[in-house]
Design a protein around this motif. Structure first.
Motif, mmCIF file in Angstrom:
data_model
loop_
_atom_site.group_PDB
_atom_site.id
_atom_site.type_symbol
_atom_site.label_atom_id
_atom_site.label_comp_id
_atom_site.label_asym_id
_atom_site.label_seq_id
_atom_site.Cartn_x
_atom_site.Cartn_y
_atom_site.Cartn_z
ATOM 1 N N GLY A 50 41.510 40.017 25.322
ATOM 2 C CA GLY A 50 41.481 38.554 25.269
ATOM 3 C C GLY A 50 40.910 37.880 26.494
ATOM 4 O O GLY A 50 40.824 36.648 26.536
ATOM 5 N N THR A 51 40.509 38.658 27.504
ATOM 6 C CA THR A 51 39.959 38.059 28.729
ATOM 7 C C THR A 51 38.446 37.933 28.625
ATOM 8 O O THR A 51 37.798 38.668 27.882
ATOM 9 N N THR A 52 37.905 36.989 29.401
ATOM 10 C CA THR A 52 36.450 36.772 29.380
ATOM 11 C C THR A 52 35.802 37.009 30.743
ATOM 12 O O THR A 52 34.587 37.087 30.844
ATOM 13 N N ASN A 53 36.643 37.133 31.798
ATOM 14 C CA ASN A 53 36.081 37.357 33.131
ATOM 15 C C ASN A 53 37.104 38.079 34.007
ATOM 16 O O ASN A 53 38.268 38.264 33.614
ATOM 17 N N LYS A 54 36.685 38.469 35.194
ATOM 18 C CA LYS A 54 37.546 39.259 36.087
ATOM 19 C C LYS A 54 38.740 38.462 36.595
ATOM 20 O O LYS A 54 39.810 39.029 36.837
ATOM 21 N N SER A 55 38.569 37.150 36.729
ATOM 22 C CA SER A 55 39.677 36.319 37.200
ATOM 23 C C SER A 55 40.834 36.351 36.202
ATOM 24 O O SER A 55 42.006 36.399 36.586
ATOM 25 N N GLU A 56 40.492 36.320 34.938
ATOM 26 C CA GLU A 56 41.538 36.373 33.911
ATOM 27 C C GLU A 56 42.208 37.752 33.889
ATOM 28 O O GLU A 56 43.420 37.857 33.678
ATOM 29 N N ILE A 57 41.417 38.809 34.125
ATOM 30 C CA ILE A 57 42.003 40.156 34.200
ATOM 31 C C ILE A 57 42.957 40.226 35.386
ATOM 32 O O ILE A 57 44.054 40.788 35.288
ATOM 33 N N TRP A 58 42.548 39.615 36.516
ATOM 34 C CA TRP A 58 43.409 39.631 37.705
ATOM 35 C C TRP A 58 44.719 38.893 37.445
ATOM 36 O O TRP A 58 45.777 39.301 37.912
ATOM 37 N N GLU A 59 44.667 37.801 36.675
ATOM 38 C CA GLU A 59 45.891 37.078 36.325
ATOM 39 C C GLU A 59 46.848 37.997 35.567
ATOM 40 O O GLU A 59 48.065 37.957 35.781
#
Length: 542
Positions: free
Chosen positions: A199-208
């Protein structure tokens, strides 16, 4: 149940209560399962290659399994205190440190190293200098040597333990998929990595998501999807049917479920083996009888030889070893062996005696073969009914059938036992207002057929073992789709369950009868129809 380093950390949080407690007893239930009993609870260690785990259980059973490894554990660890529980970084390696005072008042330390790594799972005992004292599974590879006398060192990787992972180190690392995450972060499985990326679109969302994982690292709970029984390290977004549970409760529930399944399979296989052994004996006997039958099938030739000798007795000289006579049935000359010490008349009587003897043997063999074929049919049916059993009680009812038919010796009065033991219920299915009953064993099959109304329908897979299925009509005439449902049930509860199509016969109960002296579950029928159907159970059932 895949336990990675992240889940293992949660398990160890639950085991902190064992710290400082004394080991009272140690048991082993199988090659891979060990129990360290403290006060009320035990620490269970499983190095099963397909399902390694560590948990706390309230285990009261004292297992009798023995091994040299268990003997060493009992001799050296019983009475010791568990001083420390720790994890190597964020990997699937646990250290249990035990201490005690020896007779001289000196502190003795023994460390148990538990590696939960699939096929490489192991239990290693090391001394205070990290020398391996004893190991469950010796292993020598290019990376390390695991043998008594060698120094123990865990496998080290370049992966970053989860607590030490920073935003900077994550952002400067290429992560284009879940495999990159498993290569970057120590102790997370592919399943956890996929959950972090989903469900993530970028690395920042993965980091969250990694931040949430770090926060979850501090407690012992996980989240269970009530529909799929899938577990998550933290609550997924947009998911209502999720429940927070303790990691140990999840593990123990899965272990119990697997144990019940394994125990049932072991119990079932015990009786399947008995029936299979008897089947092999009957099949061998059938082959032997068929060969013997083939050797006497031409017994009419002896009668023909005797008749030919009588018909030509006036021209047959005495003291000859062979005579050639014309056979009017075959319309050709045939040679007949003669005993030179007997007269032609005595030779003819000899062949008549051969004929009578061979005929009696032939008919006796046919009778025996017919009986053997019925036995084989019954044993195949019995084998299938055992295979369909869902619990021990159902198997025990078939066990009684085995005893009654002298396939299994009994040390008890089985008839008395049956009266006190509760019988299992028929399998019951409802479809469009009609009830279907399915026998779980041959005794139930007989009961169903015997007690059904004459206008009820009877179903059975054709020419293969299976359960009897009864459609209770209650005076109503079922539509074709109801009949088809019955044929699907009969196909499903038969040896053809795993086939794509099964031929099923059905008829009214009034056309089904049990021959005198027939084995349990064996019937004859007439006026049947048949459908070829897919073995399945539709959703409208109990």
């Amino acid at each position: 149940m895949n336990i990675d380093g992240f889940l293992l950390h949660k398990i160890l949080l639950n085991l902190e209560d064992f710290r400082g407690k004394r080991v009272k007893k140690i048991y082993q239930s199988s090659r891979f399962n060990f129990y360290f009993k403290f006060d009320k609870n035990s620490i269970q260690i499983s190095t099963d290659p397909s399902n390694p785990f560590l948990t706390s259980v309230d285990e009261k059973e004292e297992y009798s399994f023995t091994s040299p490894f268990l003997t060493f554990l009992r001799r050296n660890l019983t009475g010791m205190f568990l001083e420390e529980i720790s994890q190597f970084e964020n990997d699937r390696i646990v250290f249990l440190s035990f201490i005690k005072k020896n007779v001289f008042g000196e502190t003795v330390k023994i460390e148990l190293v538990i590696e939960l790594m699939g096929p490489n799972s192991n239990i290693i005992i090391v001394d205070d200098k990290k020398k391996i004292v004893l190991i469950l599974k010796r292993k020598i590879s290019s990376k390390r040597t695991l043998m008594e006398g060698s120094e123990y060192s865990p496998l080290r990787t370049s992966k970053i333990p989860l607590p030490e992972l920073t935003r900077e180190s994550f952002m400067c690392t290429e992560t284009s998929g879940y495999r990159d995450l498993t290569e970057l972060i120590q102790g997370i499985s592919s399943k956890t990595a996929k959950f972090l990326i989903e469900g993530t679109t970028n690395k920042s969302e993965i980091w969250e998501n990694i931040i949430k994982l770090k926060e979850s690292y501090l407690n012992s709970e996980i989240y269970l999807d009530l529909n799929t029984e899938e577990i998550f390290p933290f609550r997924p977004e947009n998911s209502d049917d999720v429940e927070k549970i303790n990691i140990l409760n999840y593990i123990n529930a899965n272990v119990r479920r697997g144990k019940i399944y394994d125990d049932l399979n072991t119990y079932r296989n015990k009786f399947l083996k008995i029936v299979k052994k008897e089947l092999d004996k009957k099949n061998k006997l059938q082959n032997d009888l068929q060969r013997e039958l083939s050797s006497v099938k031409d017994f009419d030739e002896y009668k023909n030889y005797g008749n030919l000798i009588i018909s030509n007795i006036y021209k047959i000289p005495d003291n000859i070893e062979e005579i050639e006579l014309f056979d009017w049935q075959e319309n050709k000359n045939i040679k007949i062996s003669m005993d030179p010490n007997l007269t032609p008349s005595q030779n003819s009587q000899k062949y008549f005696k051969y004929y009578e003897r061979a005929k009696r043997k032939y008919n006796g063999l046919l009778k025996r073969l017919k009986s053997i074929e019925k036995d084989i049919e019954y044993l195949n049916q019995l084998h299938q009914m055992i295979d369909l059993c869902d619990d021990r009680n159902e198997i025990d009812e078939i066990k009684s059938e085995l005893q009654k038919n002298n396939l299994l010796k009994s040390t008890k009065r089985i008839y008395k036992v049956e009266k006190t033991k509760k019988k299992s219920e028929y399998r019951t299915y409802n479809y469009k207002g009609f009830q279907f009953l399915v026998g779980k064993n041959n005794f139930q099959n007989d009961e169903l057929t015997k007690n059904a109304a004459k206008d009820d329908y009877w179903f059975h897979a054709k020419e293969i073992p299976g359960a009897h299925v009864i459609l209770k009509t209650a005076g109503k005439e079922p539509q074709e789709d109801v009949i088809l449902y019955g044929t699907s049930l009969a196909a499903y509860f038969s040896k053809g369950r795993d086939s794509s199509r099964v031929n099923v016969a059905f008829t009214k109960i009034k056309y089904v009868w049990k021959p005198k002296g027939a084995k349990p579950g064996m019937v004859l029928y007439k006026n049947e129809k048949s459908y070829t159907v897919t073995p399945k159970i539709k959703e409208e059932n109990n």
